[in-house]
Design an enzyme around this catalytic site. Structure first.
Site, PDB file in Angstrom:
ATOM      1  N   THR A 194       1.047  -1.346  -0.271  1.00 46.96           N
ATOM      2  CA  THR A 194       0.114  -0.317   0.368  1.00 46.96           C
ATOM      3  C   THR A 194       0.855   1.263   0.099  1.00 46.96           C
ATOM      4  O   THR A 194       1.844   1.417   0.477  1.00 46.96           O
ATOM      5  CB  THR A 194      -1.146  -0.272   1.111  1.00 46.96           C
ATOM      6  OG1 THR A 194      -1.489   1.054   1.331  1.00 46.96           O
ATOM      7  CG2 THR A 194       0.303  -0.179   2.237  1.00 46.96           C
ATOM      8  N   TYR A 210      -1.076  -0.027   9.925  1.00 44.60           N
ATOM      9  CA  TYR A 210      -1.501  -0.273   9.167  1.00 44.60           C
ATOM     10  C   TYR A 210      -0.422  -0.292   7.878  1.00 44.60           C
ATOM     11  O   TYR A 210       0.255  -1.740   7.629  1.00 44.60           O
ATOM     12  CB  TYR A 210      -2.731   0.243   8.411  1.00 44.60           C
ATOM     13  CG  TYR A 210      -3.176  -0.532   6.508  1.00 44.60           C
ATOM     14  CD1 TYR A 210      -3.447  -1.352   6.731  1.00 44.60           C
ATOM     15  CD2 TYR A 210      -2.947   0.664   5.878  1.00 44.60           C
ATOM     16  CE1 TYR A 210      -3.108  -2.073   5.457  1.00 44.60           C
ATOM     17  CE2 TYR A 210      -3.319   0.021   4.666  1.00 44.60           C
ATOM     18  CZ  TYR A 210      -3.862  -1.066   4.460  1.00 44.60           C
ATOM     19  OH  TYR A 210      -3.706  -1.495   2.746  1.00 44.60           O
TER      20      TYR A 210
HETATM   21  N1  UFG Z   1     -13.528  10.977   2.246  1.00 42.81           N
HETATM   22  C1  UFG Z   1     -14.404  11.413   2.302  1.00 42.81           C
HETATM   23  N2  UFG Z   1     -15.740  10.800   2.999  1.00 42.81           N
HETATM   24  C2  UFG Z   1     -16.154  10.212   3.000  1.00 42.81           C
HETATM   25  C3  UFG Z   1     -14.675   9.059   3.109  1.00 42.81           C
HETATM   26  C4  UFG Z   1     -13.099   9.474   2.651  1.00 42.81           C
HETATM   27  O1  UFG Z   1     -14.512  12.850   2.238  1.00 42.81           O
HETATM   28  O2  UFG Z   1     -17.012   9.427   4.168  1.00 42.81           O
HETATM   29  C5  UFG Z   1     -12.190  11.158   1.794  1.00 42.81           C
HETATM   30  C6  UFG Z   1     -10.942  11.621   2.511  1.00 42.81           C
HETATM   31  O3  UFG Z   1     -10.684  11.868   3.686  1.00 42.81           O
HETATM   32  C7  UFG Z   1      -9.852  10.817   1.039  1.00 42.81           C
HETATM   33  C8  UFG Z   1     -10.574  10.018   0.562  1.00 42.81           C
HETATM   34  O4  UFG Z   1     -11.769  10.794   0.022  1.00 42.81           O
HETATM   35  O5  UFG Z   1      -9.503  11.773   1.886  1.00 42.81           O
HETATM   36  C9  UFG Z   1     -10.205   8.945   0.198  1.00 42.81           C
HETATM   37  O6  UFG Z   1     -11.454   8.427   1.243  1.00 42.81           O
HETATM   38  P1  UFG Z   1     -10.937   6.433   1.020  1.00 42.81           P
HETATM   39  O7  UFG Z   1     -11.625   6.322   2.742  1.00 42.81           O
HETATM   40  O8  UFG Z   1     -12.273   5.892   0.139  1.00 42.81           O
HETATM   41  O9  UFG Z   1      -9.599   6.010   1.054  1.00 42.81           O
HETATM   42  P2  UFG Z   1      -8.375   6.137   1.733  1.00 42.81           P
HETATM   43  O10 UFG Z   1      -7.582   7.002   1.026  1.00 42.81           O
HETATM   44  O11 UFG Z   1      -8.125   6.509   3.013  1.00 42.81           O
HETATM   45  O12 UFG Z   1      -7.217   5.194   1.890  1.00 42.81           O
HETATM   46  C10 UFG Z   1      -6.991   4.179   0.881  1.00 42.81           C
HETATM   47  C11 UFG Z   1      -7.084   2.355   1.130  1.00 42.81           C
HETATM   48  C12 UFG Z   1      -6.547   2.115   2.364  1.00 42.81           C
HETATM   49  C13 UFG Z   1      -4.831   2.968   2.643  1.00 42.81           C
HETATM   50  C14 UFG Z   1      -4.882   4.321   2.172  1.00 42.81           C
HETATM   51  C15 UFG Z   1      -3.726   4.417   1.967  1.00 42.81           C
HETATM   52  O13 UFG Z   1      -8.241   1.991   0.744  1.00 42.81           O
HETATM   53  O14 UFG Z   1      -7.071   0.924   2.362  1.00 42.81           O
HETATM   54  O15 UFG Z   1      -5.585   4.271   0.832  1.00 42.81           O
HETATM   55  O16 UFG Z   1      -3.594   5.618   2.200  1.00 42.81           O
HETATM   56  F1  UFG Z   1      -4.248   1.784   3.103  1.00 42.81           F
END
Ligand code: UFG
Length: 324
Positions: A117, A141
């Site tokens: 990741t 993680y």
């Molecule tokens: N977001 C929102 N509202 C929500 C959910 C997400 O604004 O309800 C935003 C988050 O803050 C982020 C973006 O949308 O800016 C993407 O969020 P996700 O939760 O879809 O994905 P992440 O970037 O947090 O996480 C992904 C993978 C993880 C991994 C990570 C690495 O899902 O497993 O990238 O940073 F660890």
């Protein structure tokens, strides 16, 4: 047809990998404890219900199916949860991988594909992230995944050749909607948007609108799950061809802000996305974009479904289906 052991094959990315493997002429043998995966997602080969914490269960699956390679998707994967309960992440992700690696070597398997990741990089805003970027994880993680990468490097001289994929943000679903994304609880942006549009959950909350980005929201590099798993098949064939152990970052190099994803979803679904602005989510990096084209040039990977409208269309079709 050669068997490939797919840990986590009942989960989102693992189930798509099983379909890609089957289409490429392999039989995916799923090894999954079904803690977060779905029995109904296992459609392309046999299912072994087992836990990576039990070495004997892995040994038995390898003895029964004699796979030529292992694809290791199974893991706990929520950043926030890993901060609440780091011990569980270190224990299950790292011990599970160690059991699997030792069992694979004992069974004479020499090919191992691993889901890592971009969370292994930590927060390096402004830095273009590629295979050469220093890894400085800021949560358990990412730390646990980095430990497994190191483990694979340590075991390579024992004869375990590996390909490591450092994922960015994975979205979309199988274009034929045979498998798709179904987490419980759901934390990912795209399914949350589609559920908000469908009215199956409340409005989307945008986590933070005061970031130092053009529209104030976080930027991510989204890749279509079907393209991502094609990279895994290419990685398997890379190892079958006898090539060296490698790391690849299968991103697109394009960054989309949360607001841009919401706007694209409104266009694809022909409907407004119910949403509200909220505070920042702890642990979110500002900008995670992959700057590497190594996967394209070395693996011959072409992520041609990874446009934002296509990812949203495919995810939307899956969310409109009966699901699992
Ligand atoms: N977001 C929102 N509202 C929500 C959910 C997400 O604004 O309800 C935003 C988050 O803050 C982020 C973006 O949308 O800016 C993407 O969020 P996700 O939760 O879809 O994905 P992440 O970037 O947090 O996480 C992904 C993978 C993880 C991994 C990570 C690495 O899902 O497993 O990238 O940073 F660890």
């Amino acid at each position: 047809m050669a068997n490939v052991l797919v840990t986590g094959g009942a989960g989102y990315i693992g189930a798509h990998a099983c379909k890609a493997l089957a289409q490429a002429g392999y039989t995916p043998v799923v090894f999954d404890n079904l803690s977060t995966g779905h029995r109904a997602a296992v459609k392309f080969g046999p299912l072994v219900v087992g836990d990576l914490m039990e070495r004997a269960a892995i040994d038995a699956a390898l003895a029964e199916y004699q796979p030529i390679a292992v694809m290791h998707f199974a893991a706990l994967s929520q950043v926030g949860e890993s901060m609440q309960d780091p011990a569980r992440y270190w224990r299950e992700n790292v011990m599970g991988a160690l059991n699997l690696i030792e069992a694979a070597l004992a069974a004479g398997i020499d090919k191992f594909i691993f889901s890592s990741t971009c969370a292994t990089y930590g927060d390096q805003d402004g830095v273009v992230l590629d295979e050469t970027t220093e890894q400085r994880p800021i949560n358990a993680y990412g730390g646990s995944k980095l430990a497994i990468e190191q483990m694979l490097r340590d075991f390579a001289p024992k004869g375990l050749n590996h390909v490591i994929f450092r994922y960015f943000n994975v979205a979309g679903a199988d274009p034929e909607a045979e498998v798709g994304e179904a987490h419980d609880p759901e934390t990912h942006l795209v399914p949350l948007i589609l559920q908000a549009v469908a009215g199956t959950r409340g409005a989307l909350t945008i986590f933070g609108t005061d970031y130092d980005t053009p529209d104030g929201t976080c930027i991510r590099d989204y890749v279509h799950v079907s393209d991502l798993v094609e990279a895994h098949v290419a990685g398997l064939e890379w190892l079958i061809a006898g090539k060296s152990s490698e790391v690849f970052c299968p991103g697109t190099g394009a960054g989309f802000s949360v607001r841009e994803v919401v706007a694209a979803a409104a266009s694809v679904t022909n409907g407004p996305v119910p949403m509200q602005e909220g505070p920042r989510r702890a642990g979110d990096a500002v900008r995670l974009v992959c700057g590497s084209d190594k996967a394209r040039t070395r693996l011959g990977w072409t992520p041609d479904r990874s446009t934002m409208p296509q990812m949203l269309r495919d995810a939307h079709r899956w969310h409109g289906s009966d699901g699992f």
